[in-house]
Design an enzyme around this catalytic site. Structure first.
Site, PDB file in Angstrom:
ATOM      1  N   VAL A 108      44.285  32.637  28.849  1.00  0.00           N
ATOM      2  CA  VAL A 108      43.394  33.024  30.217  1.00  0.00           C
ATOM      3  C   VAL A 108      43.809  32.182  31.011  1.00  0.00           C
ATOM      4  O   VAL A 108      43.989  30.929  30.907  1.00  0.00           O
ATOM      5  CB  VAL A 108      41.982  32.824  29.724  1.00  0.00           C
ATOM      6  N   ASP A 119      29.445  40.803  19.128  1.00  0.00           N
ATOM      7  CA  ASP A 119      29.732  39.352  18.850  1.00  0.00           C
ATOM      8  C   ASP A 119      29.155  38.463  19.679  1.00  0.00           C
ATOM      9  O   ASP A 119      29.468  37.808  20.675  1.00  0.00           O
ATOM     10  CB  ASP A 119      31.385  39.286  19.246  1.00  0.00           C
ATOM     11  N   ILE A 175      43.078  28.455  31.632  1.00  0.00           N
ATOM     12  CA  ILE A 175      41.788  27.836  31.528  1.00  0.00           C
ATOM     13  C   ILE A 175      41.084  28.365  29.899  1.00  0.00           C
ATOM     14  O   ILE A 175      40.139  27.452  29.673  1.00  0.00           O
ATOM     15  CB  ILE A 175      40.802  28.735  32.301  1.00  0.00           C
ATOM     16  N   GLY A 176      42.088  28.724  29.369  1.00  0.00           N
ATOM     17  CA  GLY A 176      41.683  28.983  27.682  1.00  0.00           C
ATOM     18  C   GLY A 176      42.626  29.470  26.993  1.00  0.00           C
ATOM     19  O   GLY A 176      43.933  30.048  27.407  1.00  0.00           O
ATOM     20  N   GLY A 202      43.797  31.252  22.965  1.00  0.00           N
ATOM     21  CA  GLY A 202      43.321  31.906  21.694  1.00  0.00           C
ATOM     22  C   GLY A 202      44.659  32.285  21.013  1.00  0.00           C
ATOM     23  O   GLY A 202      45.776  32.440  21.273  1.00  0.00           O
ATOM     24  N   GLY A 203      44.085  32.817  19.865  1.00  0.00           N
ATOM     25  CA  GLY A 203      45.149  33.432  18.785  1.00  0.00           C
ATOM     26  C   GLY A 203      45.970  34.748  19.469  1.00  0.00           C
ATOM     27  O   GLY A 203      46.980  34.809  19.046  1.00  0.00           O
ATOM     28  N   PHE A 204      45.295  35.555  20.248  1.00  0.00           N
ATOM     29  CA  PHE A 204      45.855  36.531  20.950  1.00  0.00           C
ATOM     30  C   PHE A 204      46.632  36.651  22.140  1.00  0.00           C
ATOM     31  O   PHE A 204      47.244  37.286  22.763  1.00  0.00           O
ATOM     32  CB  PHE A 204      45.027  37.818  20.860  1.00  0.00           C
ATOM     33  N   LYS A 238      43.446  37.615  31.661  1.00  0.00           N
ATOM     34  CA  LYS A 238      43.649  37.402  29.962  1.00  0.00           C
ATOM     35  C   LYS A 238      45.043  37.851  29.701  1.00  0.00           C
ATOM     36  O   LYS A 238      44.926  39.291  29.606  1.00  0.00           O
ATOM     37  CB  LYS A 238      42.394  37.873  29.376  1.00  0.00           C
TER      38      LYS A 238
END
Ligand SMILES: *[C@@H]1O[C@H](CO)[C@@H](O)[C@H](O)[C@H]1NC(C)=O
Ligand SMILES: *[C@@H]1O[C@H](CO)[C@@H](O)[C@H](O)[C@H]1NC(C)=O
Length: 362
Positions: free
Chosen positions: A101, A212, A93-94, A96-98, A115
């Site tokens: 998910v 954040d 579902i997602g 990212g750089g790291f 995650k």
């Protein structure tokens, strides 16, 4: 030198917004950033300044264990692998750089977000990962994404949180979920986020500064209740007293970043208040904090909004004026001029009360 990177569990983990904005707020050093990326100004370890004057919380009110309460059982890697169909694309579902998910259903039926960090980032993740797990384990609030479990092994780092089904607030503001959010839905979302932040600042075991706060870190439930996510940058603070602060490298997102924190490296809960003010403007206007596609005079939403406000051109959409002026106070350049989150909540309650009354009188 500014070393920029996305943190584990940070925005890069959630589907990104489409419009990549520029970065006038922080100048030219940040050329590689878009407005939804979090950043970090140093790779050095953080240090704390000031005298810790933390008042021990009363046990009845704050009896939060620092241990993880994993629910009925602890999941292991093979169970997570199975639940995500071996980390398959269809469960993703997602990204990212790291890491990535996934959505998964645990053996006990709970729907969760999984995650999973990428191995090549384990070293740089070390602090963000344990930071996030430690903080999430201590919080319990309806407006904050809840930790379900985690796996921290040599070859696998996974954080399992509750699954929040309706995407990010930013997606909703972009109209990616069809319906445009109504004024009262926006107001409720603003209140939820303010509740979550007030809890972090005042009622958690220690003062927690999220660092954040932004629309892509706000997740929405099916009923459009908001939950604050992504605690990878969050810090505990020795006290909630405004006089003291943590001296720390600057982390956050361009457009939402407290200018006083950026200048002085002094972090207080008022830095979250600033970001919240920017978020409030975003909720009201739908505009990103920084929009590179707009003409230069309109690029920075808070400046644009102040101009419109001064010129008296605010459209007659219900009662935006009070929320606007609240947003401006939150986004004040100096923290002494910003209200505390608790005062923000109280004012939003008042706005809601007045708004509900005006509806009933129609
Ligand atoms: C994971 O947990 C399940 C259920 O408790 C168990 O059957 C399985 O053997 C465990 N796997 C590993 C690798 O520990
Ligand atoms: C998400 O929100 C919309 C309203 O914008 C709603 O109609 C929908 O049912 C919600 N749930 C999901 C899973 O999209």
């Amino acid at each position: 030198m500014l070393l920029l990177f996305c943190a584990f569990m940070c925005p890069c983990f959630w589907p990104r917004g489409r419009n990549v904005a520029e970065q006038p707020v922080l100048g030219n050093d940040m050329v590689s950033m878009d407005s939804s990326s979090s950043f970090d100004t140093s790779s050095k370890s953080q240090k704390r300044a000031g005298t810790p004057r933390h008042v021990p919380p009363s046990p009845s009110r704050f009896s939060l264990s620092s241990e993880i309460s994993p629910g009925p059982f602890h999941v292991n890697v093979s169970q997570i692998a199975k639940a995500t169909h071996y980390f398959s694309e269809s469960h993703k579902i997602g990204e990212g750089g790291f890491g990535t998910v996934y959505k998964a259903v645990l053996p006990d039926g709970r729907v969760v977000a999984v995650k999973r960090a990428k191995k090549e980032h384990f070293a740089s993740l070390r602090t963000e990962f344990s930071n996030e797990v430690d903080l999430l384990a201590k919080i319990e609030h309806r407006s904050l994404v809840k930790l379900v479990d985690y796996i921290d092994q040599e070859n696998e780092k996974i954080i399992i949180t509750e699954y929040v089904p309706n995407g990010t607030l930013r997606e909703h503001l972009d109209g990616q979920h069809g319906k445009i959010l109504s004024f009262s839905e926006r107001l409720e979302i603003a209140i939820d986020v303010a509740h979550g932040l007030t809890y972090l600042h005042l009622y958690a075991e220690k003062t927690i500064i999220h660092r954040d706060v932004k629309s892509s870190n706000i997740l929405l439930t099916e009923n459009l209740r908001a939950k604050v996510a992504d605690f990878g940058f969050a810090r505990t603070s020795p006290t909630d007293n405004d006089q003291t602060h943590i001296s720390t490298k600057v982390k956050g997102t361009v457009g939402y970043l407290d200018p006083e924190y950026y200048r002085t490296y002094q972090l207080t809960p008022k830095s979250d208040v600033f970001s919240y003010g920017i978020l409030l403007l975003e909720i009201l206007s739908g505009r990103r904090p920084v929009d590179g596609k707009k003409p230069p005079s309109e690029r920075i939403t808070v400046k644009w909004a102040i101009k419109i406000f001064r010129e008296g051109n605010v459209q007659d959409i219900l009662d935006p004026l009070r929320i606007l002026s609240l947003a401006f106070r939150c986004a004040a350049n100096t923290r002494v001029n910003r209200p505390a989150m608790k005062e923000v909540v109280e004012e939003l309650w008042e706005i809601r009360r007045a708004y509900t009354q005006s509806l009933n009188h129609d």
